[in-house]
Write a protein that holds these residues in place. Structure first.
Motif, PDB file in Angstrom:
ATOM      1  N   LEU A 181       0.804  -1.208   0.000  1.00 27.23           N
ATOM      2  CA  LEU A 181       0.000   0.000   0.000  1.00 27.23           C
ATOM      3  C   LEU A 181       0.843   1.266   0.000  1.00 27.23           C
ATOM      4  CD1 LEU A 181      -2.837  -1.038   2.498  1.00 27.23           C
ATOM      5  CD2 LEU A 181      -2.803  -1.194   0.003  1.00 27.23           C
ATOM      6  N   MET A 184       1.940   1.048  -3.862  1.00 31.53           N
ATOM      7  CA  MET A 184       0.813   0.662  -4.706  1.00 31.53           C
ATOM      8  C   MET A 184       1.286  -0.212  -5.862  1.00 31.53           C
ATOM      9  SD  MET A 184      -1.813   1.729  -3.153  1.00 31.53           S
ATOM     10  CE  MET A 184      -3.125   1.559  -4.349  1.00 31.53           C
ATOM     11  N   ARG A 215      -5.477   2.269   1.087  1.00 27.88           N
ATOM     12  CA  ARG A 215      -4.418   3.291   1.126  1.00 27.88           C
ATOM     13  C   ARG A 215      -4.964   4.573   1.737  1.00 27.88           C
ATOM     14  NH1 ARG A 215       0.772   4.931  -1.011  1.00 27.88           N
ATOM     15  NH2 ARG A 215       0.874   7.141  -0.465  1.00 27.88           N
ATOM     16  N   GLU A 219      -3.611   6.370   5.172  1.00 22.74           N
ATOM     17  CA  GLU A 219      -3.175   7.766   5.242  1.00 22.74           C
ATOM     18  C   GLU A 219      -3.926   8.517   6.346  1.00 22.74           C
ATOM     19  OE1 GLU A 219      -3.757   9.340   1.378  1.00 22.74           O
ATOM     20  OE2 GLU A 219      -2.054   8.290   0.477  1.00 22.74           O
ATOM     21  N   THR A 241       4.390   9.039  -0.696  1.00 24.45           N
ATOM     22  CA  THR A 241       5.002   7.796  -0.223  1.00 24.45           C
ATOM     23  C   THR A 241       6.136   8.081   0.752  1.00 24.45           C
ATOM     24  OG1 THR A 241       4.426   6.649  -2.279  1.00 24.45           O
ATOM     25  CG2 THR A 241       6.200   5.695  -0.952  1.00 24.45           C
TER      26      THR A 241
END
Length: 683
Positions: A181, A184, A215, A219, A241
């Motif tokens: 994740l 990705m 994802r 976050e 990222t």
């Protein structure tokens, strides 16, 4: 090598342990790490007895880890010192000693069983030592495996913030990879059932929406815990990222969250990502706080500096017929072959004959610097918990706490000629494992071995048999009871007078004995309180200390059955001295005899250790097991459906005590029943 180069090397070191419940796959994870990093050229299997870390015969025969084993490997420019710890509750002290010297840990969970009792126990141990962790959910290829259920159990039962960074590709036997994740990208393992080849690719079409959703949830969770990530999230409604990875590293090292990865160690799936997470998120020796200890000028700190004064802690001793191997964690300084080091506790100096890179049952010669975990030969007297330091800069570090024994057996050699050999073997065992206590019963003359459980003692006795090459007789296991005061006495008077020519002994003491203000049943050594209310100098201060020492001597044997006494308060209220015959020895003797007499006048109660037991059995056996528990005075708190699992039991490092309402159960502890279930259904 320049100092800056050495410090760069320290930053690339990771000292970590593998923690889990028994049979969650700790040893298999370790074996796959060694194979993947090139330290071994054949994958060892627990069921075949070919693993590197389970190097003792009993470990290979039983299929469990008994002793913590250290190995070393390299991954992407990092040196990883890895300790494979036991998962059985009887060997929890091995985990405690290992955590004392580690900077991080990987907690392994069974994807089918989820968070198990011993998983909670080792997690609490890591909490006490402040060791950062990442979680690896293993065995995703098994029927019934569920990553989401395991993550929910981690949140509910262990109470960290679990941050899953993987989405499995496929379920159960169809598990072939994960979606990372952070990047990705899809990571899949090909090459047949062993999955040797890792391939990177795009996220499969059927998982793109789910991966995007997870994802976004990741976050949001990170932004809610990390201030810098929150600023970026508020501004852009997403995290890059780089920001996400940096936040995960900070949250892991602070202990606010735990990164969760998944895979199948047996199928070689997920080990590369686990190693990448270890190097990315877990701290190096430079990232942890400086070690603190007692120095000449009070409390001192020692940072992980190779140029500083040598500071090392002994966390394991292995005594064999060919020599003595001592495992060290170096916190500061540099250790070289031939160096003379100081045992800070005893003041004795030792010479380092060899330094070896720890590699379970085989080692290689190395020079050690701060941050390293190594084994040394030539140290003759150091014990587990000993601090070795530079002779000119002594420092004593706090050792790991050893749990009090709960089960005892008598051990005798069948042949009288082997009696002395048995004594040597017992002493060697106690030297290697501080949780084993050896003593001689003053009444029977038998040698008594005490440990943390029946399996613990069974393994110890089998080691004695193999090392001696002869048979020994083992008595029936006995529970380590304690005695405590239910109601005390006041104004107990004792006069100690002894005159045999020359200076005599005179001491007069008056004691009050009562239960402590707090709840009774504390661990031995924590349930005794001594105070003095004597005024006018009737008993000098040095004699008051002697009376306290005498009272502590009296706690070794209680009046009910000779068991240690705990949970009482003793107050010295009055006394008298003689100008010539009083001495510290006289008052210590008076304190011991006075408390023994006072305890016989008190109302005493016998205590027994209490274990919290979690049992999982087939539905048709529930009634029989509940009846057996009730017959043994067990209190059932609840029952319900659970995943198929063998029976286990857990109790903490210092099990609580409760009053014994009747004599000890002649049927023995509950262990026998659950070991029978374990053998019938090994999981």
């Amino acid at each position: 090598m320049r100092s800056t180069d050495i410090r760069t090397g320290i930053a690339a070191v990771r000292n970590l342990g593998i923690l889990a419940h028994v049979d969650a796959g700790k040893t298999t994870v370790t074996e796959r790490i060694l194979y993947l990093t090139g330290e071994t050229h054949r994958r060892g299997e627990v069921h075949e007895g070919t693993t590197v870390t389970d190097c003792h015969p009993q470990e290979r025969e039983r299929g469990i880890t008994i002793s913590a084993a250290a190995v070393s490997c390299a991954w992407n420019g990092h040196r990883i010192n890895l300790v494979d710890t036991p998962g059985h509750v009887d060997f929890a002290d091995e985990v405690e000693r290992s955590l004392r010297v580690l900077d991080g840990a990987v907690a392994v969970f069974d994807a089918v069983a989820g968070v198990e009792p011993q998983s909670e126990s080792v997690w609490r141990q890591a909490d006490r030592h402040g060791v950062p962790r990442i979680a690896f959910v293993n065995k995703l290829d098994r029927a019934g495996a569920d990553l989401d259920a395991t993550v929910a159990a981690i949140r509910e039962r262990l109470h960290p913030a679990p941050l899953a960074v993987h989405l499995p590709i496929g379920r159960e036997s169809g598990f072939t990879g994960v979606v990372d994740l952070l990047t990705m990208r899809a990571l899949t393992w090909d090459g047949g059932p062993d999955g040797d080849d890792l391939r990177h690719g795009p996220v499969p079409d059927g998982l793109r929406a789910e991966a995007g959703r997870r994802r976004a949830l990741l976050e949001e969770a990170v932004a809610g815990l990390h201030p810098a990530a929150l600023e970026e999230f508020v501004e852009h409604s997403a995290l890059s990222t780089a920001t996400l990875a940096a936040a995960l590293r900070d949250l892991t090292r602070s202990g606010e969250a735990v990164v969760v990865l998944c895979g199948s160690a047996y199928r070689n799936r997920g080990i590369e990502t686990l190693l990448d997470a270890v190097t990315a998120y877990l701290p190096s020796p430079l990232d942890v706080p400086a070690v603190r200890g007692a120095g000449q000028a009070g409390e001192e700190e020692r940072a992980a500096d190779p140029e500083g004064p040598l500071t090392a802690l002994v966390f394991r001793v292995n005594v064999t017929a060919s020599g003595r191997l001592t495992c060290l964690r170096l916190y500061a300084g540099t250790l070289r072959k031939g160096d003379t080091v100081l045992d800070a506790g005893t003041g004795r100096t030792e010479r380092i004959a060899r330094i070896m890179r720890v590699q379970a049952d085989h080692v290689e010669l190395e020079t050690a610097v701060a941050g390293d975990i190594v084994a040394v030969a030539g140290v003759k007297a150091a014990r587990t918990g000993t601090t070795l330091c530079a002779p000119g800069a002594p420092l004593v570090l706090e050792p790991a706490v050893t749990a009090a024994p709960v089960v005892t057996v008598a051990v005798e050699a069948r042949r009288s000629v082997d009696t002395e050999r048995l004594a040597v073997a017992l002493a060697r065992l106690a030297e290697e494992d501080p949780s084993l206590v050896v003593r001689t019963d003053p009444e029977t003359g038998q040698r008594v071995l005490s440990g943390l459980g029946e399996l613990h003692l069974e393994v110890a006795v089998e080691r004695i048999r193999r090392s001696l090459g002869c048979e020994v007789t083992v008595g029936r296991p006995q529970v380590a009871h304690r005695e405590t005061v239910r109601s005390g006495v006041t104004g107990h008077v004792h006069r100690h007078v002894k005159q045999e020519g020359g200076a005599g002994q005179f001491a007069h003491v008056v004691l009050d004995v009562a239960p402590p203000a707090g709840p009774a049943g504390q661990e031995e050594g924590e349930g005794f309180v001594f105070a003095s209310t004597v005024t006018g100098g009737r008993v000098p201060t040095e004699y008051v200390r002697a009376v306290e020492a005498g009272c502590r001597d009296a706690l070794a044997e209680g009046p009910l059955g000779g068991h240690p006494v705990t949970g009482l308060r003793v107050v010295l209220t009055d006394g008298a001295t003689h100008p010539k015959d009083s001495s510290e020895l006289a008052f210590r003797t008076a304190g011991r005899l006075a408390l023994r007499e006072a305890l016989r006048a008190c109302r005493m109660v016998l205590l027994e250790p209490v274990a919290e037991v979690t049992v999982t059995v087939p539905q048709e056996a529930v009634g029989g097991v509940l009846g057996d528990l009730a017959a043994r005075r067990g209190r059932v708190r609840g029952s319900g459906p659970a995943r198929p699992r063998a029976a286990v039991w857990v109790y903490g490092r210092a099990p609580p005590l409760r009053p014994l309402s009747r004599p000890p159960d002649p049927g023995g502890p509950l262990t026998a029943l659950y070991e029978r279930i374990l053998r019938a259904d090994p999981g």
